[in-house]
Design a protein around this motif. Structure first.
Motif, PDB file in Angstrom:
ATOM      1  N   GLY A  55      56.852  40.002 -33.285  1.00  0.00           N
ATOM      2  CA  GLY A  55      56.062  40.749 -32.323  1.00  0.00           C
ATOM      3  C   GLY A  55      55.506  42.043 -32.891  1.00  0.00           C
ATOM      4  O   GLY A  55      55.330  43.028 -32.171  1.00  0.00           O
ATOM      5  N   ARG A  57      52.918  44.678 -33.926  1.00  0.00           N
ATOM      6  CA  ARG A  57      51.574  45.016 -33.458  1.00  0.00           C
ATOM      7  C   ARG A  57      51.225  46.376 -34.057  1.00  0.00           C
ATOM      8  O   ARG A  57      51.630  47.416 -33.530  1.00  0.00           O
ATOM      9  CB  ARG A  57      51.544  45.076 -31.930  1.00  0.00           C
ATOM     10  N   GLY A  95      49.170  49.450 -26.864  1.00  0.00           N
ATOM     11  CA  GLY A  95      50.154  48.379 -26.949  1.00  0.00           C
ATOM     12  C   GLY A  95      50.699  48.149 -28.337  1.00  0.00           C
ATOM     13  O   GLY A  95      51.444  47.185 -28.563  1.00  0.00           O
ATOM     14  N   MET A  96      50.334  49.004 -29.292  1.00  0.00           N
ATOM     15  CA  MET A  96      50.877  48.862 -30.644  1.00  0.00           C
ATOM     16  C   MET A  96      52.349  49.293 -30.656  1.00  0.00           C
ATOM     17  O   MET A  96      52.778  50.122 -29.851  1.00  0.00           O
ATOM     18  CB  MET A  96      50.079  49.706 -31.643  1.00  0.00           C
ATOM     19  N   ASN A  97      53.108  48.721 -31.579  1.00  0.00           N
ATOM     20  CA  ASN A  97      54.496  49.170 -31.751  1.00  0.00           C
ATOM     21  C   ASN A  97      54.754  49.659 -33.170  1.00  0.00           C
ATOM     22  O   ASN A  97      55.899  49.929 -33.531  1.00  0.00           O
ATOM     23  CB  ASN A  97      55.494  48.074 -31.365  1.00  0.00           C
ATOM     24  N   ARG A 391      48.782  33.252 -31.582  1.00  0.00           N
ATOM     25  CA  ARG A 391      49.879  32.985 -30.642  1.00  0.00           C
ATOM     26  C   ARG A 391      50.265  31.513 -30.693  1.00  0.00           C
ATOM     27  O   ARG A 391      51.447  31.163 -30.692  1.00  0.00           O
ATOM     28  CB  ARG A 391      49.463  33.402 -29.227  1.00  0.00           C
ATOM     29  N   GLY A 397      53.048  38.556 -36.075  1.00  0.00           N
ATOM     30  CA  GLY A 397      52.455  39.840 -35.744  1.00  0.00           C
ATOM     31  C   GLY A 397      51.061  39.998 -36.299  1.00  0.00           C
ATOM     32  O   GLY A 397      50.539  39.127 -37.007  1.00  0.00           O
ATOM     33  N   TYR A 416      43.084  45.298 -26.250  1.00  0.00           N
ATOM     34  CA  TYR A 416      44.460  45.309 -26.728  1.00  0.00           C
ATOM     35  C   TYR A 416      45.429  45.836 -25.673  1.00  0.00           C
ATOM     36  O   TYR A 416      46.587  45.390 -25.632  1.00  0.00           O
ATOM     37  CB  TYR A 416      44.556  46.087 -28.037  1.00  0.00           C
ATOM     38  N   TRP A 419      45.798  42.590 -23.749  1.00  0.00           N
ATOM     39  CA  TRP A 419      46.385  41.485 -24.510  1.00  0.00           C
ATOM     40  C   TRP A 419      47.858  41.723 -24.799  1.00  0.00           C
ATOM     41  O   TRP A 419      48.691  40.838 -24.588  1.00  0.00           O
ATOM     42  CB  TRP A 419      45.614  41.284 -25.804  1.00  0.00           C
ATOM     43  N   TYR A 420      48.187  42.886 -25.280  1.00  0.00           N
ATOM     44  CA  TYR A 420      49.573  43.143 -25.662  1.00  0.00           C
ATOM     45  C   TYR A 420      50.474  43.400 -24.460  1.00  0.00           C
ATOM     46  O   TYR A 420      51.696  43.318 -24.581  1.00  0.00           O
ATOM     47  CB  TYR A 420      49.647  44.284 -26.671  1.00  0.00           C
ATOM     48  N   THR A 423      52.157  40.149 -24.099  1.00  0.00           N
ATOM     49  CA  THR A 423      52.841  39.617 -25.273  1.00  0.00           C
ATOM     50  C   THR A 423      54.203  40.246 -25.444  1.00  0.00           C
ATOM     51  O   THR A 423      54.315  41.468 -25.489  1.00  0.00           O
ATOM     52  CB  THR A 423      52.001  39.886 -26.536  1.00  0.00           C
TER      53      THR A 423
END
Length: 618
Positions: A55, A57, A95-97, A391, A397, A416, A419-420, A423
């Motif tokens: 996952g 991102r 939504g980035m990690n 996906r 990722g 994003y 989208w995220y 997810t």
């Protein structure tokens, strides 16, 4: 912020028993010397567990030319902090990690270093530090972690300049390129002259490694990330180094690839010796090699292959487990005539299978949302289709190139965010068991084999289907079972196989997607072509007897003729394998005392048998 390095990361990344895999080919023929692993016969050790997360991102933040940070060179601490805050907060909101920050753009540093001078992109001059002893790297790490983001340090290993002679003349006296001019090569590519450290000199590779070690020791970073800049081109003037260090190599290309391989392998070993939970990965150009030049390559014809152009044997790094993740830059749309995104993504998905290496994909966000309706990147449809395919393929990722192309485009930003939000992947991976089963239907959770495929799912060995089902009653084709066992060999007996041609033994598998797997199993003695006198019949269900023979052989047993009967009246051949399979606990008979040797194996039974074989192998 770091993930626990668990056994799960050793496991297979794709759908169990699916036939939707990229083409695999026989051993390479002709052309350049084949990749070393293509001819490798000796068993390899099991790859070390990967520290890379699922996952993932991430967004790339480029500092070269002040593309993303800082927007202009400055020593002002408040400005440097404010811009870092904006980038990190916006990345989290999208939504980035994770953020991949370019900290060594050109033989320099965005942090106080004992090895490299300050970056002129940061402060305007390599001899000038930020005001007040400010350490940008420490601030980025602290702020990122406070927002729940991972911080990965992006390093360009060998580049000295982007601005040619003028930039070289302005290097600080402390710059390694100034200290050791004998390490530097002047190289012209496409009429652009620049300077590079020579990868063929051992002291240069040691400098790069020590620079990465310095980062890992001094900062609580989550990863070290290299991009695709290794050798800048085929005309790189390294003849003297080749004459000095190239003994044992018959051609320059293989020696150059070996130099890069040595760098990657030693970074893996030395960085993980400092921090076993560090995620180390590389982002090469999207195409390793075209199939026309290397038979294990992808069905592409774009004429840029990193194996030859940058001397980056990224496929070997994956197979050897020298990286925790690989992040190919697949910067073409689905349907491209020569460099189709789907073809390349499926090739990489197949390449990482069974290696424990995570697959992230570098996304061409800079191409998206064009205004021309005739452009393949018109609007957001192309990037959306790629995200959906990722996906579907179970890609672990994505990394997005680059920050400003997302930040200044409200369409991309909103894409994003939405989208995220759909997810999974935020925060730490769950440590509880049963997480895979919890995603399946009630019927699949209650199946008799659920404990087996639930366990394999938690390990990452199976991922089920995209619609959230496992379908344990579906039969397993011979080709799919062969591919699964091939990929699972490191978990069964500690051996990593290499694809082999199989068409000479079983003509009906020639030039099919599973030929490399079937050929490897035959070469290792786990499959016997004599068992299939009428052809392998890839699409036929694999029978209970066939699976038992395959797994017993994979565990190192061979029929010695000592067993001439079993307790099962319906077994009339291969008594040794049936008896050994039952004795090992791989398989059981029916309540009526039958073995049913010719019955096809379904996905639930196959998961149970594979899981038992893996336990025995341990």
């Amino acid at each position: 912020m770091r993930l626990h390095r668990r056994l799960a990361a050793l496991a297979l990344a794709g759908l169990l028993f699916t036939t939707a895999l990229a083409g695999c080919a026989p051993a390479p023929k002709g052309g350049d010397t084949p990749p070393e692993e293509s001819a490798q016969a000796a068993p390899q050790k099991v790859n070390a567990p990967s520290a890379a997360r699922d996952g993932f991102r991430a967004v790339w933040v480029a500092t070269v030319y002040n593309l993303d940070y800082p927007d202009k060179a400055t020593t002002d601490v408040a400005a440097l902090k404010a811009q870092a805050d904006d980038i990190l907060e916006n990345s989290a909101e999208m939504g980035m990690n994770a953020v991949i920050l370019q900290v060594r753009p050109s033989c320099d540093a965005l942090y106080p270093s004992e090895l490299f001078p300050w970056s002129s992109y940061l402060t305007g001059d390599q001899n000038t530090a930020p005001a007040g002893g400010f350490d940008p790297m420490a601030y980025w790490v602290e702020k990122a972690h406070a927002l729940g983001l991972e911080l990965h340090a992006w390093v360009n290993p060998f580049r000295v300049t982007k601005g040619g002679q003028a930039e070289y003349d302005g290097l600080a006296d402390s710059n390694p390129a100034r200290q050791h001019p004998e390490w530097v090569v002047r190289h012209t590519e496409n009429n652009v002259e620049n300077f590079y450290l020579n990868p063929g000199i051992p002291e240069v590779r040691e400098l790069v490694i020590q620079g990465a070690e310095e980062l890992v020791r001094n900062y609580d970073i989550d990863g070290i990330h290299l991009d695709d800049y290794f050798y800048p081109g085929k005309t790189f003037a390294d003849e003297a180094a080749y004459a000095q260090y190239g003994g044992g190599f018959s051609n320059l290309g293989d020696w150059r690839r070996s130099n890069v391989n040595l760098l990657i392998q030693e970074l893996d070993q030395r960085l993980h010796a400092i921090d076993p939970e560090l995620s180390f990965g590389v982002s090469p150009s999207g195409v390793w090699a075209d199939k026309s030049h290397q038979s294990a390559g992808s069905t592409t014809t774009g004429n840029y292959e990193s194996y030859y152009a940058a001397y980056a044997d990224s496929r070997k790094w994956v197979q050897e487990g020298w990286v925790d993740y690989i992040c190919p830059q697949i910067y073409w749309p689905i349907g491209h005539a020569k460099l189709d995104y789907e073809t390349i993504a499926r090739w990489w998905t197949d390449t990482v299978e069974g290696t424990g290496v995570k697959l992230y994909i570098g996304m061409a966000d800079y191409q998206a949302d064009k205004d021309d309706p005739e452009d393949p990147w018109y609007g957001l449809d192309a990037i959306k289709a790629q995200l959906k395919l990722n996906r579907e393929l179970g890609v672990a990722g994505e990394a997005h190139f680059r920050y400003k192309f997302l930040a200044v485009n409200s369409h991309m930003r909103d894409l994003y965010i939405d989208w995220y939000a759909q997810t999974p992947g935020g925060g730490e991976e769950p440590e509880v068991s049963g997480s895979f089963l919890s995603r399946l239907s009630e019927a699949d959770r209650n199946h008799w084999a659920a404990a087996y495929y639930g366990k394999l799912g938690d390990m990452g060995v199976v991922t089920g289907y995209p619609d959230g089902t496992y379908r344990p009653y579906e039969s397993v084709e011979r080709s799919s079972m062969a591919a699964l066992v091939y990929r699972a060999m490191p978990l069964i007996n500690g051996v990593t196989l290499s694809e082999r041609a199989g068409g000479d033994l079983l003509p009906d598998v020639a030039d099919t997607w599973a030929e490399g797997y079937i050929g490897a199993l035959c070469a290792a003695g786990y499959l016997d072509a004599a068992d299939y006198p009428d052809g392998f019949g890839q699409e036929q269900p694999m029978t209970r007897l066939e699976v038992v023979k395959l797994l017993v052989r994979a565990l190192g047993y061979a029929d010695d003729g000592s067993v001439t009967a079993t307790r099962f009246p319906d077994v009339t051949e291969d008594y040794y394998y049936v008896a050994k399979g039952e004795a090992l606990g791989i398989i059981e008979g029916t309540p009526e005392g039958l073995f049913l040797p010719s019955d096809g194996v379904d996905r639930g039974s196959a998961a149970a048998m594979l899981s038992r074989a893996m336990e025995i192998g341990r």
